[in-house]
Design a protein around this motif. Structure first.
Motif, short mmCIF file in Angstrom:
data_model
loop_
_atom_site.label_atom_id
_atom_site.label_comp_id
_atom_site.label_asym_id
_atom_site.label_seq_id
_atom_site.Cartn_x
_atom_site.Cartn_y
_atom_site.Cartn_z
N ALA A 138 8.18 -11.37 -64.74
CA ALA A 138 7.86 -12.66 -64.12
C ALA A 138 6.45 -12.66 -63.53
O ALA A 138 5.82 -11.60 -63.39
CB ALA A 138 8.87 -12.97 -63.02
N ASN A 139 5.98 -13.83 -63.24
CA ASN A 139 4.67 -14.13 -62.64
C ASN A 139 3.53 -14.04 -63.65
O ASN A 139 2.67 -14.90 -63.69
CB ASN A 139 4.34 -13.22 -61.44
CG ASN A 139 5.33 -13.38 -60.30
OD1 ASN A 139 5.91 -14.44 -60.13
ND2 ASN A 139 5.53 -12.33 -59.53
N GLY A 183 6.76 -9.10 -62.03
CA GLY A 183 7.63 -9.69 -61.01
C GLY A 183 7.17 -9.28 -59.63
O GLY A 183 5.98 -9.32 -59.31
N ALA A 184 8.10 -8.85 -58.81
CA ALA A 184 7.76 -8.44 -57.44
C ALA A 184 7.30 -6.99 -57.40
O ALA A 184 7.05 -6.43 -56.34
CB ALA A 184 8.97 -8.64 -56.55
N GLU A 223 19.30 -17.39 -57.50
CA GLU A 223 18.18 -16.44 -57.34
C GLU A 223 17.10 -16.94 -56.38
O GLU A 223 16.41 -16.15 -55.75
CB GLU A 223 17.58 -16.14 -58.72
CG GLU A 223 16.37 -15.22 -58.73
CD GLU A 223 16.72 -13.74 -58.80
OE1 GLU A 223 17.73 -13.32 -58.20
OE2 GLU A 223 15.97 -13.00 -59.45
N HIS A 261 14.41 -18.65 -57.28
CA HIS A 261 13.24 -19.00 -58.10
C HIS A 261 13.64 -18.79 -59.56
O HIS A 261 14.52 -17.98 -59.87
CB HIS A 261 12.01 -18.18 -57.70
CG HIS A 261 12.31 -16.76 -57.36
ND1 HIS A 261 12.40 -15.78 -58.31
CD2 HIS A 261 12.61 -16.16 -56.19
CE1 HIS A 261 12.71 -14.64 -57.73
NE2 HIS A 261 12.86 -14.84 -56.44
N THR A 265 12.80 -6.94 -53.89
CA THR A 265 12.10 -8.23 -53.96
C THR A 265 11.94 -8.83 -52.56
O THR A 265 10.88 -9.37 -52.22
CB THR A 265 12.87 -9.21 -54.87
OG1 THR A 265 12.92 -8.64 -56.18
CG2 THR A 265 12.19 -10.56 -54.97
N ASP A 320 6.17 -17.30 -59.31
CA ASP A 320 7.42 -18.09 -59.28
C ASP A 320 7.49 -19.17 -60.37
O ASP A 320 8.34 -20.06 -60.30
CB ASP A 320 7.64 -18.76 -57.90
CG ASP A 320 8.26 -17.80 -56.88
OD1 ASP A 320 8.49 -16.62 -57.22
OD2 ASP A 320 8.51 -18.23 -55.74
N1 HSE Z 1 8.45 -14.57 -58.61
C1 HSE Z 1 9.23 -13.56 -57.96
C2 HSE Z 1 8.37 -12.81 -56.98
C3 HSE Z 1 9.76 -12.63 -59.00
O1 HSE Z 1 7.24 -12.47 -57.35
O2 HSE Z 1 8.79 -12.56 -55.86
C4 HSE Z 1 10.61 -11.55 -58.45
O3 HSE Z 1 11.95 -11.86 -58.50
#
Ligand code: HSE
Length: 294
Positions: A10-11, A247-248, A122, A124, A170, A17
């Motif tokens: 992700a990201n 992601g995170a 979740e 997001h 996260t 997000d």
């Molecule tokens: N977009 C989220 C974050 C992804 O960066 O916190 C992690 O679940």
């Protein structure tokens, strides 16, 4: 029934997000209706075996939305996606629970409903949506509904996940972010997030290094990920188009050309030489299908 759910990243740098893509790396969940809660791990990875199990919780949520009570479930989990590493392991659980429960009820909910419900659970949509849909997904969650576009990606790019031997929750990786950002930083990010998908989809890969820069989360999270900057530098030394925190975090994702054949091996060699032997490198492609019932 056996469900296959992809890992996600992700990201994608600046698309905090909002952007995420599915990888050719999978968890599997065997699911059956049953009168009790019977949850086990097929591979020795420790998973919650009570009603707090996220697959169970998500299945129960879907039943509740459909006005039904879930009285039990037999689950057997194959957990290849490492937990708390920024590769979407919790989203994979949420999607497994929703897809499995929806199937058990005869598919009362549409794909759009599942995307919405997953984001509500979740918080997001950037992992849950690509985990369900596959491809690269651009998503806006308005708090109730997700407005999304899935695009299939046929590319010569590979995604090398450089995964450390420690976890980052996260929750902690979100707690370190500033509450407010400047107008300048907002513009910095939105321009790059847009550049990322346009460049990925049109093959303008030379833009990716600029596109993954951001001012909303990576600078703060780097402080929580020891040696992260060095891992980025090594990835660029070996010809990555781009490197970003997946992601995170704490996984660092390097985007590489398939012609850069020995990237993973060279990366691992350099990490070991730099005293960073705890980081492992695994290369994946993009999964364009999303979650499937096998
Ligand atoms: N977009 C989220 C974050 C992804 O960066 O916190 C992690 O679940």
């Amino acid at each position: 029934m056996k469900i296959q759910i992809p890992a996600t990243s992700a990201n994608l740098g600046a698309g905090f997000d909002a952007l995420g893509l599915a990888l050719t790396f999978y968890n599997y969940v065997e699911m059956e209706e049953c009168d009790e809660v019977d949850i086990s791990s097929a591979d020795g990875v420790e998973v919650p075996t009570d009603e707090n199990n996220l697959i169970y919780v998500s299945a129960k949520d879907l039943y509740a939305v459909c006005g039904r009570k879930l009285s039990g479930l037999r689950l057997r989990q194959h957990s290849n996606i490492p937990m708390a590493r920024g590769l979407g392991s919790s989203s994979a659980c949420i999607i497994a629970g929703l897809v499995g429960a929806n199937k058990m009820l005869g598919d009362p909910l549409t794909k759009d409903d599942l995307v919405d419900l997953a984001a509500q659970i979740e918080g997001h949509p950037d992992n849950t949506a690509p985990a369900l849909l596959g491809g690269i997904v651009t998503a806006v969650f308005d708090g109730r509904k997700v407005h999304w576009v899935k695009q299939e990606v046929y590319t010569k790019l590979r995604f090398a996940a450089i995964i450390p031997d420690f976890e980052l929750r996260t929750e902690d990786a979100r707690a370190c972010l500033p509450k407010e950002v400047s107008h300048k930083d907002a513009v910095f990010n939105l321009s790059r997030a847009a550049l990322f998908s346009a460049s990925l989809l049109t093959g303008k890969f030379e833009n990716l290094r600029t596109a993954v820069h951001d001012k909303l989360h990576q600078p703060y999270r780097m402080e929580l990920i020891p040696d992260c900057r060095e891992v980025f530098d090594i990835a660029y030394t070996h010809g990555a188009y781009a490197a970003y925190i997946s992601g995170a975090g704490p996984t660092v994702m390097a985007i590489v050309d398939e012609e850069n054949k020995y990237f993973a091996g060279k990366m691992k060699f350099s990490l070991d030489n730099a005293g960073l032997g705890g980081w492992q490198v695994h290369e994946f492609g993009i999964d364009n299908v999303g979650t499937q019932i096998l």
